[in-house]
Design a protein around this motif. Structure first.
Motif, PDB file in Angstrom:
ATOM      1  N   LEU A   6       4.884   8.569  25.671  1.00 38.82           N
ATOM      2  CA  LEU A   6       4.584  10.000  25.743  1.00 38.82           C
ATOM      3  C   LEU A   6       3.109  10.235  26.060  1.00 38.82           C
ATOM      4  CD1 LEU A   6       6.716  11.080  22.657  1.00 38.82           C
ATOM      5  CD2 LEU A   6       7.209  11.619  25.060  1.00 38.82           C
ATOM      6  N   LEU A   7       2.239   9.465  25.430  1.00 43.58           N
ATOM      7  CA  LEU A   7       0.810   9.602  25.701  1.00 43.58           C
ATOM      8  C   LEU A   7       0.490   9.200  27.144  1.00 43.58           C
ATOM      9  CD1 LEU A   7      -0.670   8.269  22.332  1.00 43.58           C
ATOM     10  CD2 LEU A   7      -0.559  10.647  23.120  1.00 43.58           C
ATOM     11  N   ASP A   8       1.121   8.143  27.622  1.00 39.71           N
ATOM     12  CA  ASP A   8       0.927   7.735  29.024  1.00 39.71           C
ATOM     13  C   ASP A   8       1.359   8.854  29.973  1.00 39.71           C
ATOM     14  OD1 ASP A   8       0.004   5.259  28.179  1.00 39.71           O
ATOM     15  OD2 ASP A   8       1.903   4.217  28.596  1.00 39.71           O
ATOM     16  N   ALA A   9       2.507   9.452  29.690  1.00 43.36           N
ATOM     17  CA  ALA A   9       3.013  10.539  30.539  1.00 43.36           C
ATOM     18  C   ALA A   9       2.054  11.722  30.524  1.00 43.36           C
ATOM     19  CB  ALA A   9       4.402  10.968  30.066  1.00 43.36           C
ATOM     20  N   ALA A  10       1.518  12.047  29.355  1.00 44.15           N
ATOM     21  CA  ALA A  10       0.570  13.163  29.252  1.00 44.15           C
ATOM     22  C   ALA A  10      -0.705  12.860  30.038  1.00 44.15           C
ATOM     23  CB  ALA A  10       0.244  13.447  27.789  1.00 44.15           C
ATOM     24  N   ALA A  21      -1.283  21.986  33.686  1.00 41.68           N
ATOM     25  CA  ALA A  21       0.039  21.378  33.844  1.00 41.68           C
ATOM     26  C   ALA A  21       0.513  20.684  32.573  1.00 41.68           C
ATOM     27  CB  ALA A  21       0.013  20.374  34.993  1.00 41.68           C
ATOM     28  N   LEU A  22      -0.369  20.523  31.607  1.00 40.95           N
ATOM     29  CA  LEU A  22      -0.003  19.808  30.386  1.00 40.95           C
ATOM     30  C   LEU A  22       0.773  20.740  29.454  1.00 40.95           C
ATOM     31  CD1 LEU A  22      -0.295  17.073  28.900  1.00 40.95           C
ATOM     32  CD2 LEU A  22      -2.215  18.096  27.678  1.00 40.95           C
ATOM     33  N   THR A  23       2.079  20.666  29.574  1.00 42.68           N
ATOM     34  CA  THR A  23       2.961  21.387  28.659  1.00 42.68           C
ATOM     35  C   THR A  23       3.855  20.357  27.997  1.00 42.68           C
ATOM     36  OG1 THR A  23       4.737  21.722  30.263  1.00 42.68           O
ATOM     37  CG2 THR A  23       2.982  23.421  30.179  1.00 42.68           C
ATOM     38  N   LEU A  24       4.388  20.704  26.841  1.00 39.90           N
ATOM     39  CA  LEU A  24       5.273  19.770  26.152  1.00 39.90           C
ATOM     40  C   LEU A  24       6.519  19.481  26.994  1.00 39.90           C
ATOM     41  CD1 LEU A  24       4.929  21.014  22.464  1.00 39.90           C
ATOM     42  CD2 LEU A  24       3.792  19.084  23.569  1.00 39.90           C
ATOM     43  N   THR A  29       9.637  15.676  30.281  1.00 42.07           N
ATOM     44  CA  THR A  29      10.287  15.370  31.553  1.00 42.07           C
ATOM     45  C   THR A  29       9.677  14.130  32.187  1.00 42.07           C
ATOM     46  OG1 THR A  29      10.830  17.695  31.909  1.00 42.07           O
ATOM     47  CG2 THR A  29      10.786  16.263  33.855  1.00 42.07           C
ATOM     48  N   ARG A  30       8.355  14.052  32.230  1.00 44.65           N
ATOM     49  CA  ARG A  30       7.666  12.908  32.836  1.00 44.65           C
ATOM     50  C   ARG A  30       8.012  11.614  32.103  1.00 44.65           C
ATOM     51  NH1 ARG A  30       3.083  11.657  36.215  1.00 44.65           N
ATOM     52  NH2 ARG A  30       3.687  13.633  37.158  1.00 44.65           N
ATOM     53  N   ALA A  31       8.119  11.702  30.777  1.00 44.17           N
ATOM     54  CA  ALA A  31       8.402  10.507  29.978  1.00 44.17           C
ATOM     55  C   ALA A  31       9.897  10.162  29.955  1.00 44.17           C
ATOM     56  CB  ALA A  31       7.906  10.704  28.554  1.00 44.17           C
ATOM     57  N   GLY A  32      10.736  11.090  30.416  1.00 47.98           N
ATOM     58  CA  GLY A  32      12.177  10.841  30.421  1.00 47.98           C
ATOM     59  C   GLY A  32      12.803  10.937  29.042  1.00 47.98           C
ATOM     60  N   LEU A  48      -0.726  16.652  20.546  1.00 42.89           N
ATOM     61  CA  LEU A  48      -0.657  15.697  21.647  1.00 42.89           C
ATOM     62  C   LEU A  48      -2.054  15.382  22.182  1.00 42.89           C
ATOM     63  CD1 LEU A  48       1.042  14.092  23.748  1.00 42.89           C
ATOM     64  CD2 LEU A  48       1.123  16.202  25.086  1.00 42.89           C
ATOM     65  N   VAL A  49      -2.853  16.409  22.412  1.00 39.48           N
ATOM     66  CA  VAL A  49      -4.209  16.196  22.934  1.00 39.48           C
ATOM     67  C   VAL A  49      -5.047  15.435  21.917  1.00 39.48           C
ATOM     68  CG1 VAL A  49      -6.336  17.333  23.688  1.00 39.48           C
ATOM     69  CG2 VAL A  49      -4.122  18.166  24.512  1.00 39.48           C
ATOM     70  N   LYS A  50      -4.934  15.768  20.633  1.00 34.11           N
ATOM     71  CA  LYS A  50      -5.685  15.026  19.607  1.00 34.11           C
ATOM     72  C   LYS A  50      -5.301  13.551  19.620  1.00 34.11           C
ATOM     73  CE  LYS A  50      -6.890  18.600  16.307  1.00 34.11           C
ATOM     74  NZ  LYS A  50      -6.801  19.073  14.932  1.00 34.11           N
ATOM     75  N   ALA A  51      -4.023  13.273  19.809  1.00 33.92           N
ATOM     76  CA  ALA A  51      -3.579  11.876  19.865  1.00 33.92           C
ATOM     77  C   ALA A  51      -4.128  11.173  21.104  1.00 33.92           C
ATOM     78  CB  ALA A  51      -2.057  11.807  19.841  1.00 33.92           C
ATOM     79  N   LEU A  52      -4.206  11.886  22.214  1.00 35.65           N
ATOM     80  CA  LEU A  52      -4.795  11.313  23.431  1.00 35.65           C
ATOM     81  C   LEU A  52      -6.261  10.959  23.205  1.00 35.65           C
ATOM     82  CD1 LEU A  52      -3.291  13.726  26.111  1.00 35.65           C
ATOM     83  CD2 LEU A  52      -2.855  11.265  25.957  1.00 35.65           C
TER      84      LEU A  52
END
Length: 186
Positions: A6-10, A21-24, A29-32, A48-52
């Motif tokens: 998920l982090l890679d996809a983000a 473009a960064l929406t959940l 979708t990008r991560a499948g 998500l951003v904090k985890a990135l």
């Protein structure tokens, strides 16, 4: 691990399309994965951003720790080497993803707090060497990182190696530090 996927996809979305473009839904979708699967790990976009950001910090910390040898100036030399490894990484996708994470964190002050704290920790670290010289060297490589984020091919490999060697030499021979120590004649 699904969390890393998920982090890679983000990161990819950020690098390719920017912060808007960064929406959940787009990350799922990008991560499948389903949006519910994403929400299990990251209930909000801010989470998500904090985890990135935290992953970026953890990766840099690990790179520095891997190189640090405990000698005087060893932390700063490791900081220089880790930064130059990043700066000279000619994979444009990785470089854009790192920059995109920082840009995403900049969209809200609280999201950048972990990066601000890590920066304070990195620059306040005691290194058993001349404090001011160590800070100058760390700030110089931070500036190099910033400059190459905007212009990745600013310096070729030979130029980067010359810069790295000179910065490391500064740690070995900081020159006259009497002014820094407050003993300079006025």
């Amino acid at each position: 691990m699904k969390r890393d996927l998920l982090l890679d996809a983000a990161e990819q979305l950020l690098a390719e399309q920017g912060t808007t473009a960064l929406t959940l839904a787009a990350v799922a979708t990008r991560a499948g994965v389903s949006k519910g699967g994403l929400l299990y790990h990251f209930p909000t976009k801010d989470a998500l951003v904090k985890a990135l950001v935290q992953r970026l910090i953890d990766e840099f910390d690990a790179a520095v720790d891997e190189r640090a040898d405990g000698s005087p100036g060893g932390y700063t030399r490791a900081y220089v080497d880790a930064t130059f490894d990043i700066v000279t990484d000619r994979d444009p996708h990785r470089a854009r993803r790192r920059w995109a994470v920082v840009a995403a964190a900049a969209t809200a002050s609280a999201l950048a707090d972990p990066l601000r704290e890590a920066t304070r920790r990195w620059h306040r670290r005691d290194d058993d060497t001349d404090v001011v010289t160590a800070r100058i060297v760390r700030l110089a490589v931070d500036g190099l990182w910033e400059a190459t984020d905007y212009a990745p091919l600013l310096f070729d490999a030979e130029e980067c190696e010359q810069l790295r060697r000179r910065l490391v030499r500064l740690l070995e021979d900081p020159g006259d530090t009497s002014e820094v120590a407050g003993t300079a004649a006025t």
